[in-house]
Design a protein around this motif. Structure first.
Motif, PDB file in Angstrom:
ATOM      1  N   ARG A  76       0.827  -1.212   0.000  1.00 55.12           N
ATOM      2  CA  ARG A  76       0.000   0.000   0.000  1.00 55.12           C
ATOM      3  C   ARG A  76       0.856   1.254   0.000  1.00 55.12           C
ATOM      4  NH1 ARG A  76      -2.265   3.882   3.086  1.00 55.12           N
ATOM      5  NH2 ARG A  76      -1.061   3.291   4.926  1.00 55.12           N
ATOM      6  N   ARG A  77       1.863   1.276   0.843  1.00 54.49           N
ATOM      7  CA  ARG A  77       2.681   2.490   0.969  1.00 54.49           C
ATOM      8  C   ARG A  77       3.584   2.716  -0.235  1.00 54.49           C
ATOM      9  NH1 ARG A  77       3.231   4.801   6.265  1.00 54.49           N
ATOM     10  NH2 ARG A  77       1.940   3.698   7.803  1.00 54.49           N
ATOM     11  N   THR A  78       4.022   1.651  -0.879  1.00 54.97           N
ATOM     12  CA  THR A  78       4.897   1.798  -2.045  1.00 54.97           C
ATOM     13  C   THR A  78       4.111   1.876  -3.344  1.00 54.97           C
ATOM     14  OG1 THR A  78       5.122  -0.602  -2.241  1.00 54.97           O
ATOM     15  CG2 THR A  78       6.785   0.562  -0.929  1.00 54.97           C
ATOM     16  N   GLN A  79       2.804   1.576  -3.271  1.00 55.15           N
ATOM     17  CA  GLN A  79       1.932   1.540  -4.459  1.00 55.15           C
ATOM     18  C   GLN A  79       2.380   0.477  -5.459  1.00 55.15           C
ATOM     19  OE1 GLN A  79       1.628   5.571  -5.979  1.00 55.15           O
ATOM     20  NE2 GLN A  79       0.238   6.175  -4.333  1.00 55.15           N
ATOM     21  N   LEU A  80       2.994  -0.575  -4.929  1.00 52.49           N
ATOM     22  CA  LEU A  80       3.306  -1.745  -5.739  1.00 52.49           C
ATOM     23  C   LEU A  80       2.168  -2.733  -5.632  1.00 52.49           C
ATOM     24  CD1 LEU A  80       7.026  -2.290  -4.636  1.00 52.49           C
ATOM     25  CD2 LEU A  80       6.262  -1.315  -6.810  1.00 52.49           C
ATOM     26  N   SER A  81       2.020  -3.615  -6.620  1.00 53.79           N
ATOM     27  CA  SER A  81       1.002  -4.647  -6.511  1.00 53.79           C
ATOM     28  C   SER A  81       1.360  -5.587  -5.369  1.00 53.79           C
ATOM     29  CB  SER A  81       0.897  -5.434  -7.817  1.00 53.79           C
ATOM     30  OG  SER A  81       2.056  -6.232  -8.015  1.00 53.79           O
ATOM     31  N   ALA A  82       0.352  -6.258  -4.820  1.00 53.54           N
ATOM     32  CA  ALA A  82       0.594  -7.176  -3.709  1.00 53.54           C
ATOM     33  C   ALA A  82       1.573  -8.266  -4.111  1.00 53.54           C
ATOM     34  CB  ALA A  82      -0.729  -7.781  -3.240  1.00 53.54           C
ATOM     35  N   GLN A  83       1.441  -8.762  -5.349  1.00 50.94           N
ATOM     36  CA  GLN A  83       2.332  -9.817  -5.805  1.00 50.94           C
ATOM     37  C   GLN A  83       3.765  -9.314  -5.933  1.00 50.94           C
ATOM     38  OE1 GLN A  83       1.299 -11.542  -9.570  1.00 50.94           O
ATOM     39  NE2 GLN A  83       2.896 -13.106  -9.477  1.00 50.94           N
ATOM     40  N   THR A  84       3.924  -8.123  -6.530  1.00 52.10           N
ATOM     41  CA  THR A  84       5.268  -7.565  -6.688  1.00 52.10           C
ATOM     42  C   THR A  84       5.920  -7.297  -5.334  1.00 52.10           C
ATOM     43  OG1 THR A  84       4.682  -6.533  -8.793  1.00 52.10           O
ATOM     44  CG2 THR A  84       6.593  -5.638  -7.639  1.00 52.10           C
ATOM     45  N   ALA A  85       5.148  -6.714  -4.426  1.00 51.29           N
ATOM     46  CA  ALA A  85       5.686  -6.443  -3.088  1.00 51.29           C
ATOM     47  C   ALA A  85       6.085  -7.725  -2.386  1.00 51.29           C
ATOM     48  CB  ALA A  85       4.661  -5.674  -2.264  1.00 51.29           C
ATOM     49  N   SER A  86       5.277  -8.781  -2.565  1.00 54.74           N
ATOM     50  CA  SER A  86       5.585 -10.057  -1.928  1.00 54.74           C
ATOM     51  C   SER A  86       6.871 -10.661  -2.482  1.00 54.74           C
ATOM     52  CB  SER A  86       4.412 -11.027  -2.135  1.00 54.74           C
ATOM     53  OG  SER A  86       4.713 -12.293  -1.580  1.00 54.74           O
ATOM     54  N   VAL A  87       7.023 -10.613  -3.803  1.00 48.67           N
ATOM     55  CA  VAL A  87       8.226 -11.171  -4.426  1.00 48.67           C
ATOM     56  C   VAL A  87       9.467 -10.404  -3.962  1.00 48.67           C
ATOM     57  CG1 VAL A  87       9.454 -11.450  -6.615  1.00 48.67           C
ATOM     58  CG2 VAL A  87       7.038 -12.079  -6.445  1.00 48.67           C
ATOM     59  N   ILE A  88       9.375  -9.077  -3.942  1.00 50.16           N
ATOM     60  CA  ILE A  88      10.517  -8.264  -3.530  1.00 50.16           C
ATOM     61  C   ILE A  88      10.847  -8.499  -2.063  1.00 50.16           C
ATOM     62  CG2 ILE A  88      11.274  -5.886  -3.116  1.00 50.16           C
ATOM     63  CD1 ILE A  88       9.785  -5.101  -5.658  1.00 50.16           C
ATOM     64  N   THR A  89       9.820  -8.551  -1.232  1.00 46.93           N
ATOM     65  CA  THR A  89      10.044  -8.751   0.201  1.00 46.93           C
ATOM     66  C   THR A  89      10.739 -10.086   0.461  1.00 46.93           C
ATOM     67  OG1 THR A  89       8.119  -7.412   0.763  1.00 46.93           O
ATOM     68  CG2 THR A  89       8.930  -8.922   2.455  1.00 46.93           C
ATOM     69  N   ARG A  90      10.299 -11.141  -0.236  1.00 43.44           N
ATOM     70  CA  ARG A  90      10.940 -12.448  -0.065  1.00 43.44           C
ATOM     71  C   ARG A  90      12.388 -12.407  -0.544  1.00 43.44           C
ATOM     72  NH1 ARG A  90       5.972 -14.499  -2.089  1.00 43.44           N
ATOM     73  NH2 ARG A  90       6.978 -14.948  -4.106  1.00 43.44           N
ATOM     74  N   SER A  91      12.622 -11.702  -1.660  1.00 38.40           N
ATOM     75  CA  SER A  91      13.989 -11.593  -2.170  1.00 38.40           C
ATOM     76  C   SER A  91      14.898 -10.856  -1.189  1.00 38.40           C
ATOM     77  CB  SER A  91      13.971 -10.872  -3.520  1.00 38.40           C
ATOM     78  OG  SER A  91      15.286 -10.626  -3.991  1.00 38.40           O
ATOM     79  N   LEU A  92      14.388  -9.764  -0.618  1.00 35.87           N
ATOM     80  CA  LEU A  92      15.196  -8.998   0.339  1.00 35.87           C
ATOM     81  C   LEU A  92      15.416  -9.780   1.629  1.00 35.87           C
ATOM     82  CD1 LEU A  92      13.599  -5.465  -0.168  1.00 35.87           C
ATOM     83  CD2 LEU A  92      15.841  -6.240  -0.961  1.00 35.87           C
ATOM     84  N   GLU A  93      14.439 -10.594   1.995  1.00 33.37           N
ATOM     85  CA  GLU A  93      14.624 -11.451   3.168  1.00 33.37           C
ATOM     86  C   GLU A  93      15.691 -12.504   2.878  1.00 33.37           C
ATOM     87  OE1 GLU A  93      12.061 -14.278   6.251  1.00 33.37           O
ATOM     88  OE2 GLU A  93      11.232 -13.769   4.277  1.00 33.37           O
ATOM     89  N   ALA A  94      15.662 -13.075   1.669  1.00 35.80           N
ATOM     90  CA  ALA A  94      16.660 -14.070   1.302  1.00 35.80           C
ATOM     91  C   ALA A  94      18.059 -13.470   1.285  1.00 35.80           C
ATOM     92  CB  ALA A  94      16.322 -14.676  -0.063  1.00 35.80           C
ATOM     93  N   ASP A  95      18.130 -12.198   0.911  1.00 40.14           N
ATOM     94  CA  ASP A  95      19.418 -11.503   0.909  1.00 40.14           C
ATOM     95  C   ASP A  95      19.800 -10.971   2.293  1.00 40.14           C
ATOM     96  OD1 ASP A  95      19.803 -11.984  -1.740  1.00 40.14           O
ATOM     97  OD2 ASP A  95      19.130 -10.017  -2.416  1.00 40.14           O
ATOM     98  N   ARG A  96      18.975 -11.250   3.272  1.00 42.06           N
ATOM     99  CA  ARG A  96      19.206 -10.874   4.679  1.00 42.06           C
ATOM    100  C   ARG A  96      19.235  -9.358   4.889  1.00 42.06           C
ATOM    101  NH1 ARG A  96      24.378 -14.264   6.376  1.00 42.06           N
ATOM    102  NH2 ARG A  96      24.994 -13.636   4.273  1.00 42.06           N
ATOM    103  N   LEU A  97      18.511  -8.651   4.026  1.00 41.92           N
ATOM    104  CA  LEU A  97      18.357  -7.210   4.221  1.00 41.92           C
ATOM    105  C   LEU A  97      17.094  -6.906   5.023  1.00 41.92           C
ATOM    106  CD1 LEU A  97      19.401  -6.023   0.658  1.00 41.92           C
ATOM    107  CD2 LEU A  97      20.729  -5.804   2.771  1.00 41.92           C
ATOM    108  N   LEU A  98      16.111  -7.760   4.927  1.00 45.15           N
ATOM    109  CA  LEU A  98      14.911  -7.681   5.760  1.00 45.15           C
ATOM    110  C   LEU A  98      14.837  -8.928   6.630  1.00 45.15           C
ATOM    111  CD1 LEU A  98      12.112  -6.457   3.287  1.00 45.15           C
ATOM    112  CD2 LEU A  98      13.399  -5.088   4.940  1.00 45.15           C
ATOM    113  N   ARG A  99      14.160  -8.804   7.755  1.00 42.31           N
ATOM    114  CA  ARG A  99      13.951  -9.954   8.614  1.00 42.31           C
ATOM    115  C   ARG A  99      12.541  -9.910   9.175  1.00 42.31           C
ATOM    116  NH1 ARG A  99      17.724  -8.772  13.972  1.00 42.31           N
ATOM    117  NH2 ARG A  99      16.555  -6.964  14.765  1.00 42.31           N
ATOM    118  N   ARG A 100      12.023 -11.095   9.476  1.00 40.36           N
ATOM    119  CA  ARG A 100      10.664 -11.210   9.979  1.00 40.36           C
ATOM    120  C   ARG A 100      10.590 -10.826  11.453  1.00 40.36           C
ATOM    121  NH1 ARG A 100       7.149 -14.816   7.002  1.00 40.36           N
ATOM    122  NH2 ARG A 100       8.160 -15.291   5.000  1.00 40.36           N
TER     123      ARG A 100
END
Length: 401
Positions: free
Chosen positions: A48-72
């Motif tokens: 919502r805040r980035t105005q990306l589609s839910a699918q795109t945001a989900s793919v990016i979030t998972r990628s950034l988590e895999a790269d250890r830039l984001l964490r749950r």
């Protein structure tokens, strides 16, 4: 940013033409910047805040988590449906060093991806020389890097450096021999520090990066348009317009110390640098037979020399008021932020005097700006410098403008 003594083209700060590890695409940067600004967010809120589609945001979030830039984070249960899982920045996802070179001291910090300072080193000197600064940086980087676990050291984004524009100018005012002043003319920060440290070097003006530090980490982050004055050995500044620090075509925008102020009310006249700098306080102390070093103890009380401090504060407040009105007349900024390498109590006192001067000043033709106190003090430049490599590699704000 302005480059000193080397090719200013984009990418010239990378040693050997390398590509910095972790440079992200635009949408990835947008997600990281949103999480940095807002704190941990669930996937739906990121979309919502980035105005990306839910699918795109989900793919990016998972990628950034895999790269250890984001964490749950800890799942948050709502009234219905599955628990939402906030995603936050991983502090150990990336690091950077920040160096601020001043005329009287140098500060080096190690920062993580969240902006937390993991370590800090400080060097005081009568005046800086290339040899002294290089030795301090090499030793400090090695020492602080040792505190990062070996498998994460390749996540250090680089070394941000804040140095005065044409450092060799005006050093005579702090007692530097001409030979040492000239040594800086041939010193190439990128060439001479990227090699010994093994880090990509990002270079900018020291006062501009202090302004950047305030914009990112200080209370002024909520302001989108203001002029920033930093009272150091030599006063300097920066400009923030539409929420971004502006550097200009040569990286020297916001050189507020070069503004000419009048000599009314006991002022010296000439450039602001000769009226609102700590070196002026040092001269006033020495004229009274006091040690100039009293004006360099920013972490101590300055109660012991009130007879010198009071007239210096008065002169500085009058001069900064005049300069602030000039900047307001040109850029129409609604606020000015004042910080410096002084104790917090002295900074608050100075801001109070500027507000008094501003209330009495002739501001016909412009809107009188709000006067605010900065919050970072002497470490502002090092924090801004450290954030620069992270922003260049990971965040949507990227390069300063």
């Amino acid at each position: 940013m302005a480059q000193a003594g080397h090719d200013a083209e984009r990418g010239s700060w990378l040693p050997g033409g390398a590509t910095p590890r972790g440079v992200r695409n635009h949408n990835e940067r947008l997600v990281l910047s949103t999480v940095r600004a807002c704190g941990p967010l669930p996937g739906a809120e990121i979309a919502r805040r980035t105005q990306l589609s839910a699918q795109t945001a989900s793919v990016i979030t998972r990628s950034l988590e895999a790269d250890r830039l984001l964490r749950r984070g800890t799942p948050v249960r709502g009234r219905v449906g599955k628990p939402s899982v906030p995603m936050g920045l991983n502090p150990d996802g990336a690091y950077s060093f920040g160096l601020r070179i001043g005329r009287r001291r140098a500060d080096l910090v190690l920062m993580d991806l969240t902006g937390a300072v993991r370590g800090r080193r400080r060097l005081d000197y009568a005046y800086p020389t290339p040899a002294t600064v290089t030795a301090f940086v090499v030793e400090g980087v090695e020492d602080l890097r040792a505190g990062v676990v070996p498998e994460r050291r390749d996540r250090i984004a680089g070394l941000g450096i804040g140095a005065p524009h044409q450092l060799w100018n005006w050093l005579d005012l702090v007692g530097a021999p001409r030979s040492h002043m000239q040594d800086w003319e041939s010193f190439d920060f990128v060439r001479d520090l990227s090699g010994p440290t093994g880090l990509a070097v990002h270079l900018g003006n020291d006062a501009t990066l202090a302004c950047y530090g305030e914009q990112v980490f200080g209370t002024a982050a909520e302001k989108t348009n203001y002029a920033y004055f930093y009272v150091g050995a030599f006063v300097g500044g920066g400009i923030v317009l539409n929420g971004r620090v502006r550097t200009g075509p040569t990286g020297n925008a916001g050189a507020l110390g070069s503004i000419v102020v009048g000599g009314e009310g006991g002022g010296r006249g000439g450039q602001l640098i000769h009226n609102a700098s700590l070196y002026v306080l040092e001269e006033m102390l020495e004229a009274q037979g006091r040690p100039a070093a009293l004006a360099r103890a920013d972490e101590q009380s300055w109660d012991g020399f009130e007879d010198v401090l009071a007239p210096w504060l008065s002169l500085t407040a009058r001069s900064l008021t005049a300069a602030a009105i000039s900047v307001t007349a040109v850029l129409d900024v609604p606020a000015v932020v004042v910080d410096g390498g002084v104790p917090a109590a002295v900074r608050e006192r100075l801001v109070g005097l500027i507000r008094e001067e501003m209330a009495q000043a002739d501001t016909r033709g412009v809107d009188r700006p709000e006067v605010l106190a900065g919050t970072l003090g002497a470490v502002a430049g090092a924090l801004g410098s450290a954030h620069l490599p992270l922003a260049e590699s990971y965040l949507a704000e990227g390069m300063l403008m």
